[in-house]
Enzyme design. Structure first.
Site, PDB file in Angstrom:
ATOM      1  N   GLY A 390       0.829  -1.196   0.000  1.00  0.00           N
ATOM      2  CA  GLY A 390       0.000   0.000   0.000  1.00  0.00           C
ATOM      3  C   GLY A 390       0.863   1.245   0.000  1.00  0.00           C
ATOM      4  O   GLY A 390       2.079   1.177   0.176  1.00  0.00           O
ATOM      5  N   CYS A 417       5.472  -6.213   1.214  1.00  0.00           N
ATOM      6  CA  CYS A 417       5.928  -4.884   0.830  1.00  0.00           C
ATOM      7  C   CYS A 417       5.691  -3.874   1.949  1.00  0.00           C
ATOM      8  O   CYS A 417       6.471  -3.823   2.892  1.00  0.00           O
ATOM      9  CB  CYS A 417       5.301  -4.466  -0.493  1.00  0.00           C
ATOM     10  SG  CYS A 417       6.285  -3.215  -1.313  1.00  0.00           S
ATOM     11  N   LEU A 418       4.594  -3.132   1.910  1.00  0.00           N
ATOM     12  CA  LEU A 418       4.316  -2.221   3.022  1.00  0.00           C
ATOM     13  C   LEU A 418       4.245  -3.013   4.330  1.00  0.00           C
ATOM     14  O   LEU A 418       4.684  -2.542   5.379  1.00  0.00           O
ATOM     15  CB  LEU A 418       2.994  -1.472   2.780  1.00  0.00           C
ATOM     16  CG  LEU A 418       2.630  -0.462   3.846  1.00  0.00           C
ATOM     17  CD1 LEU A 418       3.603   0.695   3.869  1.00  0.00           C
ATOM     18  CD2 LEU A 418       1.208   0.064   3.632  1.00  0.00           C
ATOM     19  N   HIS A 546       6.501  -8.774  -3.707  1.00  0.00           N
ATOM     20  CA  HIS A 546       5.093  -9.166  -3.818  1.00  0.00           C
ATOM     21  C   HIS A 546       5.027 -10.621  -4.277  1.00  0.00           C
ATOM     22  O   HIS A 546       4.801 -10.880  -5.474  1.00  0.00           O
ATOM     23  CB  HIS A 546       4.366  -8.261  -4.820  1.00  0.00           C
ATOM     24  CG  HIS A 546       4.162  -6.879  -4.316  1.00  0.00           C
ATOM     25  ND1 HIS A 546       3.115  -6.545  -3.489  1.00  0.00           N
ATOM     26  CD2 HIS A 546       4.883  -5.755  -4.487  1.00  0.00           C
ATOM     27  CE1 HIS A 546       3.183  -5.251  -3.185  1.00  0.00           C
ATOM     28  NE2 HIS A 546       4.254  -4.755  -3.776  1.00  0.00           N
ATOM     29  N   GLU A 548       2.786 -12.676  -4.015  1.00  0.00           N
ATOM     30  CA  GLU A 548       1.468 -13.053  -4.544  1.00  0.00           C
ATOM     31  C   GLU A 548       1.426 -12.981  -6.072  1.00  0.00           C
ATOM     32  O   GLU A 548       0.645 -13.662  -6.719  1.00  0.00           O
ATOM     33  CB  GLU A 548       0.367 -12.173  -3.930  1.00  0.00           C
ATOM     34  CG  GLU A 548       0.358 -10.698  -4.337  1.00  0.00           C
ATOM     35  CD  GLU A 548       1.297  -9.807  -3.513  1.00  0.00           C
ATOM     36  OE1 GLU A 548       2.218 -10.355  -2.879  1.00  0.00           O
ATOM     37  OE2 GLU A 548       1.106  -8.573  -3.527  1.00  0.00           O
TER      38      GLU A 548
HETATM   39  N1  GLN Z   1       4.667   2.629   0.076  1.00  0.00           N
HETATM   40  C1  GLN Z   1       5.761   1.715   0.205  1.00  0.00           C
HETATM   41  C2  GLN Z   1       6.921   2.074  -0.701  1.00  0.00           C
HETATM   42  O1  GLN Z   1       6.752   2.817  -1.612  1.00  0.00           O
HETATM   43  C3  GLN Z   1       5.299   0.286  -0.059  1.00  0.00           C
HETATM   44  C4  GLN Z   1       4.906   0.039  -1.461  1.00  0.00           C
HETATM   45  C5  GLN Z   1       4.083  -1.209  -1.629  1.00  0.00           C
HETATM   46  O2  GLN Z   1       3.581  -1.757  -0.664  1.00  0.00           O
HETATM   47  N2  GLN Z   1       3.929  -1.671  -2.860  1.00  0.00           N
HETATM   48  O3  GLN Z   1       8.017   1.622  -0.515  1.00  0.00           O
END
Ligand code: GLN
Length: 592
Positions: A390, A417-418, A546, A548
């Site tokens: 996110g 990721c986030l 990611h 997934e």
């Molecule tokens: N916002 C975070 C970043 O830019 C995570 C991005 C994401 O979860 N795809 O690093």
């Protein structure tokens, strides 16, 4: 004039000819065939699922297939699209940010795609304008026909050459009659003419209405939609009728009569329990053989290949819904209102469900409503937590509360990721005692920017402030939980889409308190996967990637597999009551 000379001539824009059909080097006319799938009546009927299922049937037969999605929007890629409107941004290995349909193709074909498999009006127009500025049109006025259509045909043929495809599957976005995609249809019409008989098959995916008030299936909308297609000079060879229930013979007859498409090629494509059943359903009605006949491809079929592929697929399909256990996993996400925004996570969970025989229910949590006081209640009857990717600060404090809860209560955690970054922040705050730890994405001048954009990384990656995108190699720490999940491999490859990283100056503090960075960039100080030691937690894993995106029905993501397995074990440990580990509490109604 030789054919080559003629092709060279019509590949240029000159005063001498009205044709403009540039041919990529190495193009083999007659070898490469095309199936063009267009939608009529309404969009959202599953053109991508239909096209990828048909492509899979051809691939199973040993044919080389290459799909391409042609989008009607003027964005150059999907990177800037709001997932609320368009579903998730699907990142390919080469870093191309595409529509979620590319995920459907990759999963069903078990094939990595590239930028060549995706185009938008934005890309087509950019190429045309670039060529115009370079003077490539030799003084001609640049027109929709032949120049824009010429560019589209060039894309299709380039893909055919690049992938050495027996069959290119072209999915035209939107529905027939949309302004945005008319030039795609026109290009495909021209392509069929230029390639000649037996080279291009058009499939119209249409919709059979069954209004409650009428109580029976009606074909009129479908007829009108197909008429629309004929008006632009395209006669479909196959008509696939989407419907809630199996389309009745009489309705198919009516469509056949109004369209000159024989009954054996007007097929029902009604709702099934799982999209993975669609390839076999299409095979059962003989569509694969019709395509082979129409494209004169019977001789390229490898029967052994098909038998083996079908056995493997049957193994998967036969296990769908055969579950011995059940788990509920919470997914904390900003776009909780739109499941398409997390399509690949849903799919990855589905793959694990089939492989492990565990019914996986996902529960969506809006973390803007979560705080230290209510987190235990919110997570009362789940057995695992996913914090997905996110952007932006909204709901991040709630996510950190969820992660703290998962860590302290040994509830399986998977951060994507986030979710990886948030796990680092939570650990820094609550275990390392860096109370003011945060990401500079949310707090530019925070005291402990454990997640930051690093100047040296900008240099290293050469990306400036841009996203780190696409497939990257990850070196796995031997002996770690994660390396075991990857069968003790030293290296793996996952896809990325982010800007921020763990600031290397905090790594030692995090590691001293137990955090293990079990996946790193092979040469740079970029942390890609983290875990907590088994002595602290049974399954606490985060990845900057990611995973997934690369989970496939027959090759599920190891990180998801480990997670779902751990959730099932958590369920066993806490069996016998809906209360969760640290405090007893009543489940309360969940937000959507
Ligand atoms: N916002 C975070 C970043 O830019 C995570 C991005 C994401 O979860 N795809 O690093």
């Amino acid at each position: 004039m030789s054919t080559q000379d003629l092709l060279a001539k019509i590949g240029q824009s000159t005063e001498e000819t009205e044709f403009y059909t540039p041919m990529p080097p190495g193009y083999r006319k007659g070898h490469h065939k095309y199936v063009v799938v267009v939608g009529t009546v309404i969009s959202g009927l599953g053109k991508g699922i239909f096209a990828s299922s048909l492509a899979k049937l051809m691939q199973d037969k040993g044919l080389r297939v290459a799909p391409i999605k042609m989008e009607g929007y003027y964005n150059v890629d999907s990177g800037t699209l709001n997932p609320y409107r368009h579903g998730e941004v699907f990142v390919l290995d080469d870093g191309m940010e595409t529509d979620m349909d590319l995920g459907t193709y990759e999963r069903l074909l078990d094939q990595d795609l590239s930028a060549a498999n995706f185009t938008t009006n934005g890309q087509i127009m950019s190429s045309v304008l670039k060529k115009e500025r370079e003077g490539s049109y030799l003084g001609r006025d640049v027109q929709a026909i032949p120049h824009v259509t010429g560019e589209i045909k060039l894309r299709l043929r380039e893909l055919a050459v690049k992938s050495n495809a027996d069959v290119v599957f072209v999915e035209v976005g939107g529905t027939v009659g949309d302004y945005e995609t008319m030039h795609y249809l026109e290009a495909c019409r021209q392509l069929a003419f230029e390639e000649g008989e037996g080279a291009v098959v058009f499939v119209a995916l249409t919709y059979i209405l069954e209004p409650n008030a009428v109580g029976e299936q009606k074909s009129k909308a479908a007829q009108l939609g197909i008429k629309r297609l004929m008006e632009v000079g395209i006669m479909p060879h196959i008509i696939a009728c989407r419907a809630t229930r199996e389309v009745r013979e009489k309705v198919r007859e009516k469509i056949s009569m109004y369209t000159n498409v024989p009954m054996r090629r007007v097929v029902s494509m009604h709702d099934l329990d799982s999209i993975y059943l669609i390839p076999d359903a299409l095979r059962d009605v003989g569509i694969d053989r019709e395509v082979l006949t129409l494209l004169d491809l019977h001789e390229r079929v490898n029967q052994r290949h098909e038998d083996q592929a079908r056995l493997r697929w049957r193994w998967f399909v036969d296990r769908i819904g055969v579950n011995k256990k059940s788990v509920t996993l919470a997914v904390t996400g900003k776009y909780v209102a739109l499941r398409d925004a997390y399509a690949s996570i849903i799919k990855a969970a589905e793959h694990c469900s089939v492989h492990l025989g565990v019914d996986v229910q996902l529960r969506w949590l809006d973390t803007t409503m979560i705080d230290a006081d209510n987190v235990a209640k919110r997570l009362a009857d789940v057995q695992g937590i996913i914090v997905p990717g996110g952007f932006g600060i909204r709901g991040t404090e709630g996510k950190i509360e969820c992660i703290r809860y998962a860590r302290e209560n040994k509830m399986p955690y998977l951060g994507l990721c986030l979710g990886f970054q948030m796990a680092v922040i939570e650990f820094a705050r609550n275990v390392c005692g860096l109370k003011e730890a945060n990401s500079t994405e949310f707090e530019t001048n925070c005291k402990h920017p454990v997640i930051d954009i690093l100047p040296e990384q900008k240099k290293i990656e050469g990306l400036g402030g841009n996203m780190r995108l696409g497939g990257k190699d990850i070196e796995l720490k031997q002996g770690s939980l994660v390396s075991k999940l990857f069968d003790n491999a030293r290296m793996t490859r996952l896809r990325f889409r982010h800007r921020y990283e763990v600031d290397p100056t905090y790594i030692k503090q995090l590691e001293d308190k137990g955090m293990i960075f079990s996946g790193k960039h092979p040469t740079q100080p970029i942390m890609q996967v983290l875990e907590l030691p088994q002595s602290m937690h049974p399954y606490f894993v985060g990845t900057q990637a990611h995973p997934e995106l690369t989970s496939r029905p027959l090759r599920p993501s190891p990180l998801f597999m480990g997670f779902v397995k751990a959730a099932a074990e958590f369920a066993n440990r806490h069996a016998g009551g809906s209360s969760s580990p640290s405090q007893s509490r009543k489940p309360e109604p969940q937000p959507v």
